[in-house]
Design a protein around this motif. Structure first.
Motif, short mmCIF file in Angstrom:
data_model
loop_
_atom_site.label_atom_id
_atom_site.label_comp_id
_atom_site.label_asym_id
_atom_site.label_seq_id
_atom_site.Cartn_x
_atom_site.Cartn_y
_atom_site.Cartn_z
N HIS A 197 0.83 -1.20 0.00
CA HIS A 197 0.00 0.00 0.00
C HIS A 197 0.87 1.26 0.00
O HIS A 197 2.02 1.24 0.44
N ILE A 198 0.26 2.36 -0.49
CA ILE A 198 0.92 3.66 -0.50
C ILE A 198 0.47 4.45 0.72
O ILE A 198 -0.74 4.52 1.02
N PHE A 199 1.40 5.05 1.44
CA PHE A 199 1.08 5.78 2.66
C PHE A 199 1.34 7.27 2.45
O PHE A 199 2.40 7.66 1.95
N ARG A 200 0.35 8.06 2.83
CA ARG A 200 0.44 9.51 2.64
C ARG A 200 1.27 10.13 3.76
O ARG A 200 1.05 9.84 4.95
N ILE A 201 2.19 11.00 3.37
CA ILE A 201 3.12 11.57 4.35
C ILE A 201 2.40 12.53 5.28
O ILE A 201 2.53 12.45 6.52
N PHE A 202 1.62 13.45 4.72
CA PHE A 202 0.87 14.42 5.52
C PHE A 202 -0.62 14.20 5.28
O PHE A 202 -1.05 13.99 4.14
N PRO A 203 -1.45 14.27 6.33
CA PRO A 203 -2.89 14.00 6.17
C PRO A 203 -3.58 15.10 5.38
O PRO A 203 -3.22 16.28 5.48
N THR A 204 -4.56 14.70 4.62
CA THR A 204 -5.34 15.65 3.82
C THR A 204 -6.82 15.64 4.16
O THR A 204 -7.59 16.43 3.59
N HIS A 205 -7.25 14.76 5.06
CA HIS A 205 -8.67 14.69 5.41
C HIS A 205 -9.03 15.92 6.24
O HIS A 205 -8.37 16.23 7.24
N PRO A 206 -10.09 16.65 5.86
CA PRO A 206 -10.45 17.87 6.59
C PRO A 206 -10.90 17.55 8.01
O PRO A 206 -11.51 16.51 8.27
N GLY A 207 -10.61 18.47 8.91
CA GLY A 207 -10.99 18.27 10.30
C GLY A 207 -9.78 18.19 11.20
O GLY A 207 -8.71 18.72 10.91
N ARG A 208 -9.95 17.48 12.32
CA ARG A 208 -8.88 17.41 13.31
C ARG A 208 -7.68 16.64 12.81
O ARG A 208 -6.56 16.89 13.25
N PHE A 209 -7.88 15.69 11.89
CA PHE A 209 -6.74 14.94 11.36
C PHE A 209 -5.86 15.82 10.46
O PHE A 209 -4.66 15.60 10.35
N MET A 228 7.57 -0.30 4.32
CA MET A 228 6.93 0.51 3.28
C MET A 228 7.82 0.62 2.05
O MET A 228 9.05 0.64 2.16
N THR A 229 7.17 0.73 0.88
CA THR A 229 7.90 0.86 -0.38
C THR A 229 7.53 2.12 -1.16
O THR A 229 8.29 2.54 -2.03
N ARG A 230 6.35 2.72 -0.87
CA ARG A 230 5.91 3.93 -1.60
C ARG A 230 5.27 4.90 -0.63
O ARG A 230 4.49 4.51 0.26
N LEU A 231 5.59 6.19 -0.81
CA LEU A 231 4.97 7.27 -0.06
C LEU A 231 4.36 8.26 -1.02
O LEU A 231 4.75 8.34 -2.20
N GLU A 232 3.38 9.04 -0.53
CA GLU A 232 2.71 10.03 -1.38
C GLU A 232 2.69 11.39 -0.70
O GLU A 232 2.39 11.50 0.50
N LEU A 252 8.78 12.17 12.30
CA LEU A 252 8.06 11.68 11.13
C LEU A 252 8.59 10.31 10.71
O LEU A 252 7.86 9.54 10.08
N GLY A 253 9.82 10.00 11.01
CA GLY A 253 10.36 8.68 10.78
C GLY A 253 10.72 8.38 9.34
O GLY A 253 10.73 7.21 8.94
N LEU A 254 11.05 9.39 8.54
CA LEU A 254 11.39 9.14 7.14
C LEU A 254 12.71 8.38 7.00
O LEU A 254 12.88 7.60 6.05
N LYS A 255 13.62 8.54 7.93
CA LYS A 255 14.89 7.82 7.85
C LYS A 255 14.73 6.33 8.11
O LYS A 255 15.59 5.54 7.75
N GLU A 256 13.63 5.95 8.74
CA GLU A 256 13.36 4.53 8.97
C GLU A 256 12.75 3.85 7.75
O GLU A 256 12.68 2.62 7.71
N CYS A 257 12.33 4.63 6.77
CA CYS A 257 11.72 4.06 5.56
C CYS A 257 12.84 3.65 4.60
O CYS A 257 13.04 4.27 3.53
N VAL A 258 13.55 2.60 4.94
CA VAL A 258 14.73 2.19 4.19
C VAL A 258 14.37 1.49 2.88
O VAL A 258 15.22 1.37 1.99
N ASN A 259 13.15 1.02 2.75
CA ASN A 259 12.74 0.32 1.54
C ASN A 259 11.90 1.17 0.60
O ASN A 259 11.36 0.66 -0.40
N VAL A 260 11.74 2.45 0.91
CA VAL A 260 10.99 3.35 0.04
C VAL A 260 11.89 3.78 -1.11
O VAL A 260 12.91 4.44 -0.90
N HIS A 261 11.50 3.41 -2.33
CA HIS A 261 12.26 3.77 -3.52
C HIS A 261 11.50 4.75 -4.43
O HIS A 261 12.09 5.30 -5.35
N THR A 262 10.19 4.94 -4.18
CA THR A 262 9.38 5.80 -5.03
C THR A 262 8.54 6.72 -4.17
O THR A 262 7.92 6.29 -3.19
N VAL A 263 8.50 8.00 -4.55
CA VAL A 263 7.65 9.00 -3.91
C VAL A 263 6.68 9.52 -4.95
O VAL A 263 7.09 10.02 -6.01
#
Length: 392
Positions: A197-209, A228-232, A252-263
């Protein structure tokens, strides 16, 4: 003087006589009943009426002695049998009844009943072989290739892009209950979910999130981030005023995403269109978006590809797209184009190309009869083409 006391008279109880053994009174012989079995009886007697001596003893009947007496029948053999089977009984040497042709040992109860009638003669099932317990299906006995296919069917129905939203409780969380089965399924199924699955870096849902201080990545564990392999990165929401949480930080933990090759970079809106003049600060969102992408690419250790996509109204050569592409080129990364907009490496999508050439779906032509107050004569044409309004 002493007072005389009178003694009350005790009531006289009659004496009970003890029974004395004497000659017993003769018992009158029972009269034979002339009534037949009622027609409403569902099960008639097992013994036929043609053998009346079976119900009487030799002392009660002057006729020939009975073939067998009811007192000699074992209680286990007393039953309301089918009248069609009457006459098929035989008498063993000890006076018990048995069916004709059946072994004497089986009739005496030495062997359990078997065959088709075993269930009727042995209702408790003592004569049956014990049923083998149903063995459960062992999922872990399947090859790993088949288990991966099962995980794919299990996680169907989840949005391919996972964001921090209230729908996660109704969809994603219920699917992830599979991870509580055992340690093996936890490692296999969790790796499948976070890597597919692709995981969104910053939330876009309106409201408290949308304005939360803890984005989705900051809520996950280290081994989940490493799978994780893909971020958006979705740009467009928050262009009125970007939230304070849209900042690349250590938590945010981006340095832990060692298998992410595509943004994936998805642009929802071009802030430079003319109809936003006065509502958006010119040049601010282009600078903010490119700087945010630059910080993300610095934190990811093994990223090598950036995929651009957006809504159909976003032009490939608009200012925000040019700023984002320039940032990717500075990091010497490969650029690809997503399927939503229809961009290619050499051209824009068909709708934007047609609109730039003077036509297309974004062009609206209105023929008016004239408006003297606004200086529009009869037969004038108002054209709205890609955000540009003109009167001819």
């Amino acid at each position: 003087m002493a007072k005389k006391t009178t003694k009350k008279a005790q009531p006289v109880r009659p004496r009970l006589s003890r029974p004395v053994a004497g000659p017993s009174a003769p018992v009158p012989a029972p009269a034979a009943s002339t009534l037949t079995t009622p027609s409403s009886s569902a099960l008639p007697s097992a013994l036929p009426s043609a053998i009346p001596s079976a119900y009487t003893s030799e002392d009660e009947d002057d006729g020939p002695p009975a073939k067998y007496d009811i007192s000699t029948i074992p209680i286990a053999k007393l039953s309301l049998a089918d009248p069609t089977l009457v006459g098929t009984e035989t008498q063993d040497a000890d006076g018990t009844l048995a069916e004709a042709g059946a072994p004497a040992a089986a009739a005496a109860g030495d062997a359990p009943p078997t065959g088709e009638g075993a269930a009727e003669d042995d209702p408790e099932g003592k004569g049956k072989e014990p049923a083998k317990p149903i063995q459960p299906f062992r999922f872990l006995d399947l090859p790993s290739e088949l288990r991966i296919k099962v995980y794919g069917y299990h996680f169907q129905g989840i949005d391919p892009v996972t964001d921090l939203s209230p729908d996660n409780y109704r969809t994603v969380w219920r699917k992830l209950l599979l991870l509580r089965t055992c340690r093996t399924l936890y490692h296999e199924a969790s790796y499948y979910f976070y890597s597919r699955h692709i995981f969104r870096i910053f939330p876009t849902h309106p409201g408290r999130f949308f304005k939360t201080r803890r984005p989705l990545l900051a809520r996950l564990k280290k081994h989940q981030l490493s799978a994780m392999t893909r971020l958006e990165l979705r740009l467009g929401p928050g262009f009125n005023k970007p939230p304070k949480c849209w900042v690349v930080q250590r938590k945010l933990g981006l340095k832990e995403c060692v298998n992410v090759h595509t943004v994936n970079v998805f642009v929802q809106l071009d802030p430079s269109v003319s109809w936003l003049d006065g509502f958006r600060k010119a040049g601010f969102y282009e600078t903010f978006s490119s700087a945010l992408l630059n910080d993300i690419l610095k934190e990811l250790p093994h990223v090598d590809t950036v995929e651009f996509d957006g809504y159909e109204s976003v032009r490939k050569n608009c200012p925000i797209m040019e700023a984002l592409q320039s940032t990717v080129r500075e990091h010497a990364l490969r650029v690809t184009w997503g399927p939503r907009n229809g961009w290619t490496a050499t051209s824009d999508n068909a709708a934007n190309t047609k609109a730039a050439n003077g036509g297309g779906s974004n062009r609206v032509i209105i023929n008016l009869g004239g408006d003297a107050e606004h200086g529009i004569g009869p037969g004038s044409i108002i054209t709205y083409d890609n955000g540009i309004v003109s009167v001819a």
